[in-house]
Motif scaffolding. Structure first.
Motif, PDB file in Angstrom:
ATOM      1  N   GLN A 300       0.820  -1.215   0.000  1.00 47.57           N
ATOM      2  CA  GLN A 300       0.000   0.000   0.000  1.00 47.57           C
ATOM      3  C   GLN A 300       0.855   1.268   0.000  1.00 47.57           C
ATOM      4  O   GLN A 300       0.398   2.327  -0.422  1.00 47.57           O
ATOM      5  N   LEU A 301       2.101   1.205   0.481  1.00 51.48           N
ATOM      6  CA  LEU A 301       2.974   2.374   0.518  1.00 51.48           C
ATOM      7  C   LEU A 301       3.677   2.632  -0.802  1.00 51.48           C
ATOM      8  O   LEU A 301       4.384   3.628  -0.948  1.00 51.48           O
ATOM      9  N   SER A 302       3.516   1.713  -1.756  1.00 50.97           N
ATOM     10  CA  SER A 302       4.230   1.872  -3.020  1.00 50.97           C
ATOM     11  C   SER A 302       3.655   3.052  -3.799  1.00 50.97           C
ATOM     12  O   SER A 302       2.424   3.200  -3.913  1.00 50.97           O
ATOM     13  N   ARG A 303       4.559   3.908  -4.336  1.00 51.09           N
ATOM     14  CA  ARG A 303       4.168   5.078  -5.125  1.00 51.09           C
ATOM     15  C   ARG A 303       4.926   5.070  -6.443  1.00 51.09           C
ATOM     16  O   ARG A 303       6.081   4.620  -6.524  1.00 51.09           O
ATOM     17  N   THR A 304       4.295   5.618  -7.475  1.00 48.75           N
ATOM     18  CA  THR A 304       4.898   5.710  -8.803  1.00 48.75           C
ATOM     19  C   THR A 304       4.963   7.183  -9.216  1.00 48.75           C
ATOM     20  O   THR A 304       3.954   7.906  -9.109  1.00 48.75           O
ATOM     21  N   GLN A 305       6.156   7.625  -9.669  1.00 50.50           N
ATOM     22  CA  GLN A 305       6.319   9.020 -10.089  1.00 50.50           C
ATOM     23  C   GLN A 305       5.650   9.213 -11.434  1.00 50.50           C
ATOM     24  O   GLN A 305       5.937   8.510 -12.405  1.00 50.50           O
ATOM     25  N   VAL A 306       4.775  10.215 -11.501  1.00 50.24           N
ATOM     26  CA  VAL A 306       4.043  10.494 -12.731  1.00 50.24           C
ATOM     27  C   VAL A 306       4.444  11.840 -13.353  1.00 50.24           C
ATOM     28  O   VAL A 306       3.954  12.181 -14.432  1.00 50.24           O
ATOM     29  N   GLY A 307       5.316  12.559 -12.673  1.00 51.21           N
ATOM     30  CA  GLY A 307       5.735  13.866 -13.211  1.00 51.21           C
ATOM     31  C   GLY A 307       6.435  14.690 -12.138  1.00 51.21           C
ATOM     32  O   GLY A 307       6.801  14.169 -11.080  1.00 51.21           O
ATOM     33  N   THR A 308       6.635  15.994 -12.455  1.00 57.29           N
ATOM     34  CA  THR A 308       7.279  16.903 -11.496  1.00 57.29           C
ATOM     35  C   THR A 308       6.515  18.217 -11.466  1.00 57.29           C
ATOM     36  O   THR A 308       5.782  18.564 -12.395  1.00 57.29           O
ATOM     37  N   SER A 309       6.713  18.942 -10.384  1.00 58.43           N
ATOM     38  CA  SER A 309       6.108  20.275 -10.249  1.00 58.43           C
ATOM     39  C   SER A 309       7.194  21.243  -9.740  1.00 58.43           C
ATOM     40  O   SER A 309       8.121  20.830  -9.040  1.00 58.43           O
ATOM     41  N   THR A 310       7.085  22.511 -10.131  1.00 56.81           N
ATOM     42  CA  THR A 310       8.069  23.528  -9.753  1.00 56.81           C
ATOM     43  C   THR A 310       7.541  24.327  -8.577  1.00 56.81           C
ATOM     44  O   THR A 310       6.411  24.849  -8.630  1.00 56.81           O
ATOM     45  N   GLN A 311       8.355  24.450  -7.585  1.00 55.60           N
ATOM     46  CA  GLN A 311       8.000  25.227  -6.402  1.00 55.60           C
ATOM     47  C   GLN A 311       9.192  26.116  -6.020  1.00 55.60           C
ATOM     48  O   GLN A 311      10.344  25.751  -6.255  1.00 55.60           O
ATOM     49  N   GLN A 312       8.880  27.273  -5.444  1.00 54.68           N
ATOM     50  CA  GLN A 312       9.919  28.175  -4.959  1.00 54.68           C
ATOM     51  C   GLN A 312      10.252  27.842  -3.517  1.00 54.68           C
ATOM     52  O   GLN A 312       9.364  27.668  -2.687  1.00 54.68           O
ATOM     53  N   GLN A 313      11.544  27.772  -3.294  1.00 54.84           N
ATOM     54  CA  GLN A 313      12.007  27.400  -1.964  1.00 54.84           C
ATOM     55  C   GLN A 313      12.867  28.531  -1.393  1.00 54.84           C
ATOM     56  O   GLN A 313      13.774  29.034  -2.064  1.00 54.84           O
ATOM     57  N   TYR A 314      12.560  28.985  -0.227  1.00 49.76           N
ATOM     58  CA  TYR A 314      13.289  30.061   0.450  1.00 49.76           C
ATOM     59  C   TYR A 314      14.630  29.519   0.904  1.00 49.76           C
ATOM     60  O   TYR A 314      14.705  28.485   1.583  1.00 49.76           O
ATOM     61  N   ILE A 315      15.724  30.265   0.532  1.00 52.96           N
ATOM     62  CA  ILE A 315      17.058  29.802   0.916  1.00 52.96           C
ATOM     63  C   ILE A 315      17.786  30.834   1.798  1.00 52.96           C
ATOM     64  O   ILE A 315      18.879  30.562   2.288  1.00 52.96           O
ATOM     65  N   GLY A 316      17.230  32.031   1.936  1.00 53.89           N
ATOM     66  CA  GLY A 316      17.888  33.034   2.790  1.00 53.89           C
ATOM     67  C   GLY A 316      17.530  34.464   2.375  1.00 53.89           C
ATOM     68  O   GLY A 316      16.564  34.684   1.632  1.00 53.89           O
TER      69      GLY A 316
END
Length: 337
Positions: A300-316
């Motif tokens: 039940q924990l198995s996952r399959t990657q279907v794509g990617t999404s872009t997110q902004q990440q704060y670095i400083g």
């Protein structure tokens, strides 16, 4: 007193009716064919040989089955709870996790020194040997029953002859007494005639005993519980017996060697053991086998990657201004069964 007499008369009447009913029953007379068939179906040795034949047939079927490829399958359905590592995703799990495992495998013996071939042939010969052995046992039973059957007929005829001899001796003794009383013969001749009657009566008792012993022996051969109500039917005598072709000793021996069931059973058993010896020697040779298998697992924990999404990440921050960078985040969906 009157009631007692009525009950006594009623009991006596019932006893008379039962006696008449039992005397009116006809005792079944056994023919020679019925005796032989019954003995074959109820003889312990014949039943044991039939079981041995069934075992040989089962062993032959198993030997043939060993040539076929083997196929094995397995399926596991498991629920796990508590903190653990899922073996299919290598992730920690804290909830109830369903996991399943399916597998299928097969194998085929390509070569084993003809071991299976020799074993199958040995089983076929063993079945033939058992069939011939059963035929021999049936022949022996038929011969023994026929001998006992004829012995009963012989002793019965001898008993009738002895009974007729007693009647004849009694007539001669009566004639001798009349002649003695009339004065025509001596007393010794009369006593001799009476002694002959006693001797013939003794012979009659012995003849009847031999008849009862023969009938009891036949009943025991048939495995009957009692011989009291056992009677045999006299066969019809043929006035013109069939003419048998003449045989000499050499021809009789040759025919017996070719067709006698006991000899054929021993020959086939010997050949069967030879094949088993070859099968045992074939086990020393190298063998070649083929194996194959396939399996799969699910969680039940198995996952399959279907794509990617872009997110902004704060670095400083730089000079009081926040700095963000674009990060590619994979998108997963639950793996279907």
């Amino acid at each position: 007193m009157t009631l007692f007499l009525k009950r006594a008369l009623s009991g006596l009447t019932l006893l008379c009716f039962l006696s008449l009913g039992l005397s009116g029953q006809q005792i079944k007379r056994w023919t020679l064919k019925e005796c032989i068939e019954y003995a074959i179906n109820h003889n312990y040795q014949a039943a044991q040989n039939r079981l041995q034949l069934d075992r040989n047939k089962a062993s032959l079927m198993q030997s043939k089955g060993n040539v076929l490829p083997s196929l094995n399958g397995s399926a596991n359905h498991t629920y796990n709870t508590g903190r653990r590592i899922d073996p299919y995703t290598n992730q920690f799990a804290n909830s109830v996790v369903l996991s399943q495992n399916l597998s299928l495998s097969g194998s085929l013996n390509l070569f084993s020194g003809l071991q299976n071939t020799h074993t199958i042939r040995a089983g076929q010969l063993a079945v033939k040997s058992s069939l011939a052995g059963n035929e021999q046992v049936n022949n022996d039973i038929a011969l023994n029953i026929a001998s006992s059957y004829l012995q009963v007929l012989l002793t019965e005829e001898l008993s009738l002859v002895a009974s007729a001899q007693v009647e004849l001796s009694k007539q001669q003794a009566g004639r001798a007494r009349i002649l003695y009383e009339s004065g025509k013969t001596a007393k010794g001749e009369m006593l001799q005639a009476e002694a002959q009657v006693a001797n013939d009566e003794l012979n009659l008792v012995n003849a009847r005993n031999r008849f009862l012993q023969a009938k009891l022996s036949l009943a025991q051969s048939l495995t009957l519980e009692s011989a009291d109500e056992f009677e045999i039917e006299k066969p019809a005598h043929s006035e013109n017996p069939p003419d048998l072709p003449p045989f000499n000793a050499r021809e009789i021996y040759k025919a017996a060697a070719e067709n006698f069931p006991a000899i054929k059973s021993a020959e086939w058993l010997y050949l069967s053991q030879e094949k088993l010896l070859k099968a045992a020697r074939a086990a020393l040779s190298p063998s070649l086998s083929a194996f194959g298998g396939i399996g799969t697992g699910y969680s039940q924990l198995s996952r399959t990657q279907v794509g990617t999404s872009t997110q902004q990440q704060y670095i400083g921050e730089f000079q009081g201004s926040p700095i963000y960078v674009d990060v590619q985040i994979p998108v997963y969906e639950k793996t279907s069964f």
